[in-house]
Design a protein around this motif. Sequence first.
Motif, PDB file in Angstrom:
ATOM      1  N   THR A   1       0.903  -1.153   0.048  1.00 55.29           N
ATOM      2  CA  THR A   1       0.090   0.017  -0.123  1.00 55.29           C
ATOM      3  C   THR A   1       0.840   1.269  -0.020  1.00 55.29           C
ATOM      4  O   THR A   1       2.151   1.177   0.481  1.00 55.29           O
ATOM      5  N   ALA A   2       0.278   2.375  -0.314  1.00 59.54           N
ATOM      6  CA  ALA A   2       1.106   3.431  -0.578  1.00 59.54           C
ATOM      7  C   ALA A   2       0.251   4.965   0.021  1.00 59.54           C
ATOM      8  O   ALA A   2      -1.327   4.699  -0.164  1.00 59.54           O
ATOM      9  N   PRO A   3       0.642   5.583   0.651  1.00 55.28           N
ATOM     10  CA  PRO A   3      -0.150   6.831   1.280  1.00 55.28           C
ATOM     11  C   PRO A   3      -0.626   7.585   0.303  1.00 55.28           C
ATOM     12  O   PRO A   3       0.028   8.168  -0.597  1.00 55.28           O
ATOM     13  N   HIS A   4      -1.991   7.886   0.121  1.00 50.20           N
ATOM     14  CA  HIS A   4      -2.556   8.816  -0.882  1.00 50.20           C
ATOM     15  C   HIS A   4      -3.409  10.203  -0.244  1.00 50.20           C
ATOM     16  O   HIS A   4      -4.280   9.926   0.506  1.00 50.20           O
ATOM     17  N   PRO A   5      -3.076  11.021  -0.742  1.00 45.30           N
ATOM     18  CA  PRO A   5      -3.741  12.485  -0.096  1.00 45.30           C
ATOM     19  C   PRO A   5      -5.229  12.299  -0.619  1.00 45.30           C
ATOM     20  O   PRO A   5      -5.206  12.279  -1.939  1.00 45.30           O
ATOM     21  N   VAL A   6      -6.084  12.821   0.115  1.00 47.24           N
ATOM     22  CA  VAL A   6      -7.671  13.007  -0.010  1.00 47.24           C
ATOM     23  C   VAL A   6      -8.088  14.193   0.631  1.00 47.24           C
ATOM     24  O   VAL A   6      -7.866  14.371   1.656  1.00 47.24           O
ATOM     25  N   GLN A   7      -8.687  15.138  -0.429  1.00 50.97           N
ATOM     26  CA  GLN A   7      -9.187  16.539   0.173  1.00 50.97           C
ATOM     27  C   GLN A   7     -10.437  16.160   0.966  1.00 50.97           C
ATOM     28  O   GLN A   7     -11.533  15.447   0.597  1.00 50.97           O
ATOM     29  N   THR A   8     -10.453  16.674   2.305  1.00 50.61           N
ATOM     30  CA  THR A   8     -11.805  16.448   3.059  1.00 50.61           C
ATOM     31  C   THR A   8     -12.504  18.198   3.493  1.00 50.61           C
ATOM     32  O   THR A   8     -11.493  18.907   3.481  1.00 50.61           O
ATOM     33  N   PRO A   9     -13.444  17.883   4.040  1.00 50.59           N
ATOM     34  CA  PRO A   9     -13.775  19.274   4.751  1.00 50.59           C
ATOM     35  C   PRO A   9     -12.746  19.711   5.921  1.00 50.59           C
ATOM     36  O   PRO A   9     -12.950  20.647   5.913  1.00 50.59           O
ATOM     37  N   PHE A  10     -12.088  18.618   6.182  1.00 51.12           N
ATOM     38  CA  PHE A  10     -11.039  18.944   7.448  1.00 51.12           C
ATOM     39  C   PHE A  10      -9.736  19.337   6.947  1.00 51.12           C
ATOM     40  O   PHE A  10      -8.801  19.269   7.523  1.00 51.12           O
ATOM     41  N   GLY A  11      -9.940  19.303   5.583  1.00 46.68           N
ATOM     42  CA  GLY A  11      -8.146  19.521   4.859  1.00 46.68           C
ATOM     43  C   GLY A  11      -7.743  18.172   4.538  1.00 46.68           C
ATOM     44  O   GLY A  11      -8.387  17.341   4.130  1.00 46.68           O
ATOM     45  N   LYS A  12      -6.598  18.278   3.921  1.00 47.54           N
ATOM     46  CA  LYS A  12      -5.822  16.859   3.312  1.00 47.54           C
ATOM     47  C   LYS A  12      -5.858  15.955   4.439  1.00 47.54           C
ATOM     48  O   LYS A  12      -5.292  16.061   5.575  1.00 47.54           O
ATOM     49  N   GLN A  13      -6.190  14.858   3.873  1.00 47.69           N
ATOM     50  CA  GLN A  13      -6.024  13.615   4.891  1.00 47.69           C
ATOM     51  C   GLN A  13      -5.366  12.523   3.985  1.00 47.69           C
ATOM     52  O   GLN A  13      -5.263  12.653   2.629  1.00 47.69           O
ATOM     53  N   TYR A  14      -4.770  11.589   4.756  1.00 52.77           N
ATOM     54  CA  TYR A  14      -4.008  10.464   3.866  1.00 52.77           C
ATOM     55  C   TYR A  14      -4.776   9.083   4.095  1.00 52.77           C
ATOM     56  O   TYR A  14      -5.163   8.917   5.387  1.00 52.77           O
TER      57      TYR A  14
END
Length: 335
Positions: free
Chosen positions: A237-250
């Motif tokens: 697996t690899a960490p992938h950034p995801v935009q959420t209402p609380f900012g960037k999450q991985y």
Amino acid sequence: MINGITFHNPEFLYLLLCLPLLAGWKWWRHKHTVAKVNISNMEMFKATKKSLRQRLMFLPFALRLLTLAVLIVALARPQSSLKGRHENVEGVDIMLALDVSGSMLAEDFIPNRLEAAKIVASGFVRSRPTDRMGIVVFAGESFTQCPLTIDHNILLSQIASIREAGGKSGIEDGTAIGDGLATAINRLKNSTAISKTIILLTDGINNMGSIAPLTAAEIAAVYDIRVYTIGVGTIGTAPHPVQTPFGKQYVNVEVHLDEPMLQQMAEITGGQYFRATNKNKLKSIFEEIDQMEKTKIEVLSYERKYEEFKFLLWIALGLFLLEILLSYSILRSIP
């Protein structure tokens, strides 16, 4: 360019060693053949200064030695040479096909897969100044970011401007590996270069596009285009950034890579498949490809010789005439 003086018959230069012997013989002969006058006292001559003529009495002999030295050097046939070197560079035409799908933002590479690929690709471009190079980007669709060019500054600026699919890039997300390869082939098929190469870099499985990857590889083989395929991504697996209402999450996303297909694509075209699990590995892969696709250079050398002894003969003649003139005029000796 004009190179230094060389000698066609340098063995004659050994005759110069005879000149000190002749000078020594002249000095010995002078000591033993000068006329002598017996007088009772030399006091009256001590204050007498030598005249200019007396000081120059050995000048004719010195001129003769110098004439002989010049003639010996002329016998050795000094030559100057005009040398040149012509390089006929028969370069390699290379197209880079770069996956810009959203998964290329995964940060198992530093800073992420896409930026690491751009940095390594830029270094590869700088290392091959004589080759024409271009770049194709693909995700759900493909297009030419920069056609084949020898102006690497333009190419580097185009690589720097590459963005991931979606958003402002205007490219539909997805992974159309076959279309990306086909676009690169279209840019190379009419090339007259001795070697035509495509380096295809992707981190996913073909899931979009109108051309199957293996079909595109077979087309490349028809045009004698060699394809090197590079699969990027860590194992697992690899960490992938995801935009959420609380900012960037991985989130950790599983790496899916169709390695058998990429390997088969390379084999069909006579290329090779590589797996890069980090930025340093990716850099070493590009360095290995660089060594396998070295530019061929044909070097044509020429050399033209020019004889320089004629000028020395004129110098020797001038010295000889000057010796004769002095010996039979102001420096004439009796007997």
